[in-house]
Motif scaffolding. Structure first.
Motif, mmCIF file in Angstrom:
data_model
loop_
_atom_site.group_PDB
_atom_site.id
_atom_site.type_symbol
_atom_site.label_atom_id
_atom_site.label_comp_id
_atom_site.label_asym_id
_atom_site.label_seq_id
_atom_site.Cartn_x
_atom_site.Cartn_y
_atom_site.Cartn_z
ATOM 1 N N LEU A 44 17.422 9.228 2.537
ATOM 2 C CA LEU A 44 17.588 7.826 2.909
ATOM 3 C C LEU A 44 16.939 6.976 1.827
ATOM 4 O O LEU A 44 15.761 7.179 1.504
ATOM 5 C CB LEU A 44 16.923 7.547 4.257
ATOM 6 N N THR A 45 17.680 6.028 1.267
ATOM 7 C CA THR A 45 17.165 5.256 0.135
ATOM 8 C C THR A 45 17.253 3.762 0.409
ATOM 9 O O THR A 45 18.343 3.214 0.626
ATOM 10 C CB THR A 45 17.942 5.576 -1.152
ATOM 11 N N VAL A 46 16.091 3.124 0.404
ATOM 12 C CA VAL A 46 16.031 1.665 0.462
ATOM 13 C C VAL A 46 16.193 1.140 -0.955
ATOM 14 O O VAL A 46 15.521 1.617 -1.873
ATOM 15 C CB VAL A 46 14.697 1.198 1.073
ATOM 16 N N PRO A 47 17.083 0.165 -1.167
ATOM 17 C CA PRO A 47 17.326 -0.303 -2.538
ATOM 18 C C PRO A 47 16.150 -1.078 -3.112
ATOM 19 O O PRO A 47 15.262 -1.525 -2.377
ATOM 20 C CB PRO A 47 18.558 -1.195 -2.389
ATOM 21 N N ALA A 48 16.159 -1.229 -4.410
ATOM 22 C CA ALA A 48 15.128 -1.998 -5.100
ATOM 23 C C ALA A 48 15.141 -3.442 -4.618
ATOM 24 O O ALA A 48 16.163 -3.969 -4.178
ATOM 25 C CB ALA A 48 15.363 -1.939 -6.612
ATOM 26 N N GLY A 49 13.982 -4.091 -4.708
ATOM 27 C CA GLY A 49 13.883 -5.488 -4.289
ATOM 28 C C GLY A 49 12.455 -5.862 -3.997
ATOM 29 O O GLY A 49 11.506 -5.173 -4.411
ATOM 30 N N GLY A 50 12.284 -6.966 -3.264
ATOM 31 C CA GLY A 50 10.960 -7.380 -2.845
ATOM 32 C C GLY A 50 10.310 -6.313 -1.988
ATOM 33 O O GLY A 50 10.972 -5.649 -1.185
ATOM 34 N N VAL A 51 9.003 -6.127 -2.144
ATOM 35 C CA VAL A 51 8.345 -4.969 -1.543
ATOM 36 C C VAL A 51 8.244 -5.039 -0.021
ATOM 37 O O VAL A 51 7.825 -4.058 0.601
ATOM 38 C CB VAL A 51 6.943 -4.759 -2.144
ATOM 39 N N TYR A 54 6.420 1.986 7.045
ATOM 40 C CA TYR A 54 7.457 1.170 6.407
ATOM 41 C C TYR A 54 8.124 1.952 5.283
ATOM 42 O O TYR A 54 7.437 2.489 4.407
ATOM 43 C CB TYR A 54 6.871 -0.096 5.776
ATOM 44 N N GLN A 55 9.457 1.984 5.281
ATOM 45 C CA GLN A 55 10.180 2.428 4.091
ATOM 46 C C GLN A 55 10.562 1.181 3.319
ATOM 47 O O GLN A 55 11.471 0.437 3.719
ATOM 48 C CB GLN A 55 11.429 3.247 4.430
ATOM 49 N N VAL A 56 9.876 0.934 2.232
ATOM 50 C CA VAL A 56 10.031 -0.297 1.469
ATOM 51 C C VAL A 56 10.211 0.035 -0.013
ATOM 52 O O VAL A 56 9.879 1.140 -0.459
ATOM 53 C CB VAL A 56 8.792 -1.206 1.640
ATOM 54 N N ILE A 104 6.211 -1.690 -8.167
ATOM 55 C CA ILE A 104 6.054 -1.406 -9.593
ATOM 56 C C ILE A 104 5.351 -2.548 -10.325
ATOM 57 O O ILE A 104 5.091 -2.446 -11.523
ATOM 58 C CB ILE A 104 7.419 -1.145 -10.269
ATOM 59 N N ASP A 105 5.057 -3.645 -9.614
ATOM 60 C CA ASP A 105 4.427 -4.809 -10.251
ATOM 61 C C ASP A 105 2.915 -4.825 -10.102
ATOM 62 O O ASP A 105 2.186 -5.196 -11.030
ATOM 63 C CB ASP A 105 5.002 -6.101 -9.661
ATOM 64 N N ASN A 106 2.439 -4.491 -8.902
ATOM 65 C CA ASN A 106 1.003 -4.464 -8.613
ATOM 66 C C ASN A 106 0.314 -5.791 -8.919
ATOM 67 O O ASN A 106 -0.774 -5.833 -9.493
ATOM 68 C CB ASN A 106 0.325 -3.331 -9.398
ATOM 69 N N LYS A 107 0.950 -6.890 -8.507
ATOM 70 C CA LYS A 107 0.340 -8.205 -8.688
ATOM 71 C C LYS A 107 -0.711 -8.439 -7.607
ATOM 72 O O LYS A 107 -0.539 -8.007 -6.470
ATOM 73 C CB LYS A 107 1.414 -9.289 -8.594
ATOM 74 N N PRO A 108 -1.777 -9.143 -7.934
ATOM 75 C CA PRO A 108 -2.819 -9.377 -6.919
ATOM 76 C C PRO A 108 -2.358 -10.266 -5.778
ATOM 77 O O PRO A 108 -2.948 -10.248 -4.699
ATOM 78 C CB PRO A 108 -3.949 -10.041 -7.720
ATOM 79 N N THR A 109 -1.305 -11.056 -5.993
ATOM 80 C CA THR A 109 -0.809 -11.953 -4.948
ATOM 81 C C THR A 109 0.176 -11.281 -4.009
ATOM 82 O O THR A 109 0.532 -11.841 -2.982
ATOM 83 C CB THR A 109 -0.097 -13.169 -5.577
ATOM 84 N N GLY A 110 0.663 -10.091 -4.338
ATOM 85 C CA GLY A 110 1.618 -9.408 -3.483
ATOM 86 C C GLY A 110 3.051 -9.862 -3.644
ATOM 87 O O GLY A 110 3.926 -9.423 -2.901
ATOM 88 N N GLN A 111 3.325 -10.709 -4.624
ATOM 89 C CA GLN A 111 4.705 -11.169 -4.846
ATOM 90 C C GLN A 111 5.414 -10.177 -5.763
ATOM 91 O O GLN A 111 5.904 -10.518 -6.830
ATOM 92 C CB GLN A 111 4.694 -12.571 -5.438
ATOM 93 N N ASP A 112 5.486 -8.939 -5.281
ATOM 94 C CA ASP A 112 5.913 -7.833 -6.123
ATOM 95 C C ASP A 112 7.365 -7.448 -5.885
ATOM 96 O O ASP A 112 7.921 -7.656 -4.806
ATOM 97 C CB ASP A 112 5.045 -6.607 -5.847
ATOM 98 N N GLN A 113 7.927 -6.834 -6.914
ATOM 99 C CA GLN A 113 9.217 -6.163 -6.807
ATOM 100 C C GLN A 113 8.977 -4.656 -6.823
ATOM 101 O O GLN A 113 7.980 -4.176 -7.355
ATOM 102 C CB GLN A 113 10.131 -6.553 -7.979
ATOM 103 N N GLY A 114 9.900 -3.937 -6.221
ATOM 104 C CA GLY A 114 9.760 -2.493 -6.179
ATOM 105 C C GLY A 114 11.054 -1.798 -6.546
ATOM 106 O O GLY A 114 12.145 -2.367 -6.427
ATOM 107 N N GLU A 144 0.811 -1.212 0.000
ATOM 108 C CA GLU A 144 0.000 0.000 0.000
ATOM 109 C C GLU A 144 0.849 1.269 0.000
ATOM 110 O O GLU A 144 0.354 2.345 -0.370
ATOM 111 C CB GLU A 144 -0.925 0.000 1.223
ATOM 112 N N TYR A 145 2.112 1.165 0.432
ATOM 113 C CA TYR A 145 2.954 2.359 0.491
ATOM 114 C C TYR A 145 2.932 3.131 -0.830
ATOM 115 O O TYR A 145 2.799 4.363 -0.855
ATOM 116 C CB TYR A 145 4.398 1.981 0.836
#
Length: 742
Positions: free
Chosen positions: A717-724, A614-616, A620-630, A589-590
């Protein structure tokens, strides 16, 4: 019918209805209640006091039956036998011990029917009592300890007690206790309402709703497709809670007018101190989804706990007694209120006078001490005049920290189907990635995991995918093992802890402290860090009261405070959604709440609106299952350096962390990179489990204060790309600056 007779019948009906409406919320006086009986039935013991009848398995120590005639359907079975570990149980069982003895430890014939107690005890004799395939997390080596499980029923009581005694003899080899709890699978035909706290006290989905749901990104989460909550994501971690804030919690029935609640009369036997988040109750994730109730005494879900014993070390711990309260005759809200009212009743009787005997290390009131004192805050940089929330406790003295091994570089791996974030092995596979035929053999091959006609796998909530042929522990990716930990009050499950709420002036009273050697600790809202006494406190059985006097707490500072975002309180509750985070996928939701990421102006922005829990990675995927990358997520902090602040020397960013799944944090100061900070881990798996409070850690990052200048400044402050879910849950972010030392 004559008028007077009709009136008498109506009056009788009114009286009978009133009696049936609340027949059992108030227990009868013990002197007028029926005596307690205990019967040896061969494979089980049966105890009854007229209100409750319970059965205990003499082999496993399980509570196999609980009934009362005061349910709407008299004596309907309250225990569940559909999913998971059936009925009432302790996580470890003595059933496979080298030797086992079942006995009546308190015979009601000897106390005029006042009380009965049964014991099921397994003796290790230096070998594991769990057999070759233990199921508890962290219990790979088995349990090399004696285990005595007991249940106690009193005359007139509307509940029963249970406790477990773990003993590692001084002749046994080294070992440990894994994740451990007392729990229930309850009957779904009876229980439909779950009460955890004021926010979570409601009718629940059914097991059928759970079975029909669509899998999400972890085995414990599904999108419901049927029932009153159709469309909602159901996730068992959405019912987790701070254990010290819910001394009573449980299930109840809208139809049968009965509740079953766990009451912890004391928290001395629970792990990890007064701010420990844990699972409580939920729908079981196995097929059928029985109502589940859990009382963790060694929990690991929001940060690890430690319980190891060395070879030839004598150790024993009494866990409990826990009170299992079974009120009847009212609606769920009234039953829950009754359970909360029962808490002070049980607390007033702690320690229970009937817990005693050979091998039972449970000091009674005469052997315990009341510890008093006053915490005085001495902090020139603080304007706090009184404590709002102060916790003071005695715990086993902290052990030195274990050096943290460097994280290995990631190893390239072949593509794999989407799996859970929580384990290197998938706990389930989505239907699109499942095999079309069942695996030939799996570690839990006793269960049927074949495919259903709808493409879902049977027992998918407990499914463990098979490993490659010949693969053992070495098949786990590097870095998958937990880091070793030294004992602190935040992770200790081996010893007892005693905590209390201090007053606004810092005064405190800690009752019922066992004899032993302790370290005094204090944490308070508004104070970054903790008070950890440098000298130990020794309690002897001869002392009734020990007054520690006034204790000065000098919080640590690394220079002048420039700004602070958040309140040091070991949680993210003051940030956006901090009071409404009990929902699956808040890390997803972030991106919806902050499409342009956080841009925070110190002194102007509101943490409750402008800083997320959460800083996450930004989804960028917006999958309904939540198995997203950001993508990488930058948070920008604008602040003004005071005119009197140093602009040379050492600057320290202090991060209080309530949860972290990030491997690094990029840091830039006024456009210049000074990071990354690779020591940002810790705090437990708060985000993937929808929490805002895990094992708290402070991580500090230093940089050259010359990068700062008078007036406006910016830190990113930057959290790197990865799993959301791979981000940071902050408690507080503070900048301090110290001038050069010469």
């Amino acid at each position: 019918m004559p008028t007077n007779r009709r009136s008498a019948v109506l009056l009788s009906a009114v009286i009978l209805s009133a009696l049936l409406a609340v027949p059992a919320l108030a227990a009868p006086a013990a002197s007028t209640a029926p005596p307690v009986t205990v019967t040896d039935d061969g494979p089980t013991y049966t105890m009854s006091n007229g209100y409750l009848t319970v059965k205990v398995d003499k082999k496993t120590g399980d509570l196999t039956s609980v009934k009362t005639p005061h349910t709407a359907t008299p004596n309907i079975e309250l225990m569940g036998y559909v999913s998971g570990h059936h009925a009432g149980y302790w996580e470890q069982s003595p059933a496979l011990a080298a030797r086992e003895v079942a006995s009546i430890s308190i015979d009601p014939a000897s106390d005029n029917g006042a009380r009965a107690e049964v014991s099921v005890k397994g003796y290790s004799d230096g070998k594991t009592i769990l057999g070759p395939n233990p199921t508890a997390a962290g219990q790979g080596g088995g349990l090399i300890a004696d285990l005595d499980i007991r249940y106690t029923l009193e005359r007139g009581a509307h509940g029963l007690y249970t406790y477990a005694i773990y003993t590692h003899q001084n002749t046994y080899p080294a070992g440990s206790v894994g994740e451990s709890r007392f729990g229930f699978k309850l009957s779904a035909h009876v229980f439909d309402w779950l009460s955890i706290d004021g926010q979570r006290n409601a009718l629940m989905p059914t097991g059928k709703d759970w079975d029909a749901g669509d899998d999400l990104n972890m085995k414990e989460a599904r999108r419901l497709t049927t029932g009153i909550y159709k469309g909602r994501a159901e996730h068992k971690y959405d019912y987790s809670a701070d254990q010290s804030k819910i001394p009573a919690f449980g299930w109840s029935s809208t139809k049968e007018k009965v509740g079953l609640y766990i009451i912890n009369p004391s928290f001395e036997y629970l792990s990890s101190g007064p701010l420990h988040f844990e699972l409580t109750g939920h729908i079981d994730d196995g097929d059928g989804g029985d109502p589940t109730l859990l009382d963790y005494w060694r929990g690991t879900h929001y940060g690890g706990s430690v319980l190891n014993f060395a070879a030839n070390e004598f150790w024993t711990k009494v866990v409990g007694p826990i009170f299992i309260y079974v009120p009847t005759g009212a609606d769920p809200k009234a039953l829950y209120l009754s359970a909360k009212k029962q808490v002070p009743v049980e607390q007033a009787h702690w320690p229970y006078s009937w817990v005693k005997g050979v091998g039972v290390d449970y000091p009674l009131t005469a052997e315990r001490t009341t510890v008093k004192g006053r915490i005085k805050l001495v902090d020139p940089q603080s304007s706090m005049k009184a404590f709002t929330t102060l916790l003071v406790g005695l715990a086993y003295p902290d052990q030195p920290a274990v050096p943290r091994a460097a994280r290995p570089a990631p190893v390239a791996a072949p593509p794999a189907p989407p799996t859970s974030y929580l384990d290197s092995r998938p706990r389930f596979l989505l239907a699109s990635a499942q095999q079309t035929t069942p695996p030939a053999a799996t570690p839990d091959a006793g269960q049927d995991h074949s495919l259903l006609p709808n493409g879902q796998r049977r027992n998918r909530g407990t499914y463990v995918a098979p490993r490659p042929a010949g693969a053992g522990a070495e098949a786990r990716p590097a870095g998958a093992a937990f880091q070793p930990q030294g004992i602190t009050w935040q992770n200790d499950a081996k010893h007892y802890e005693f905590w209390t709420n201090g007053a606004a002036d810092g005064s405190f009273t800690i009752p019922n402290v066992r004899p032993g050697v302790y370290q005094l600790h204090a944490v308070a809202d508004g104070v970054l860090g903790a008070y950890d006494a440098t000298a130990n406190v020794t309690i002897t059985a001869a002392e009734k009261t020990l007054n520690l006097g006034t204790i000065e707490w000098h919080p640590v500072h690394y220079g002048q405070q420039i700004f602070q975002i958040g309140t040091p309180n070991r949680s993210a509750k003051e940030f956006y959604k901090g009071n409404d985070h009990w929902h699956w996928g808040m890390y997803i939701e972030y991106a919806k709440y902050f499409p342009n990421d956080v841009d925070f102006i110190v002194g102007k922005s509101d943490p409750a609106k402008d800083w997320y829990i959460y800083q996450v990675p930004h989804d960028i995927d917006n999958k309904p299952t939540g198995q997203d990358q950001g993508r990488a997520t930058p948070w920008t902090i604008h602040f003004t350096m005071p005119a009197n602040a140093p602009t040379s020397g050492k600057a320290t960013l202090r991060f209080g962390i309530a949860g972290s799944g990030a491997r690094s944090l990029g840091i830039s100061v006024n456009g210049k990179d000074v990071g990354p900070d690779t020591d940002i881990g810790g705090g437990g798996a708060s985000m993937i489990r929808d929490g805002i409070e895990g094992t708290w850690v402070e991580r500090d990052f230093n940089f050259d204060a010359a990068l700062l200048h008078p007036g406006a400044n910016t830190i990113v402050l930057t959290v790197p790309a990865g799993g959301v879910a791979n981000g940071i849950c902050y408690d507080v972010v503070r900048l301090e600056v110290a001038p050069p030392t010469s």
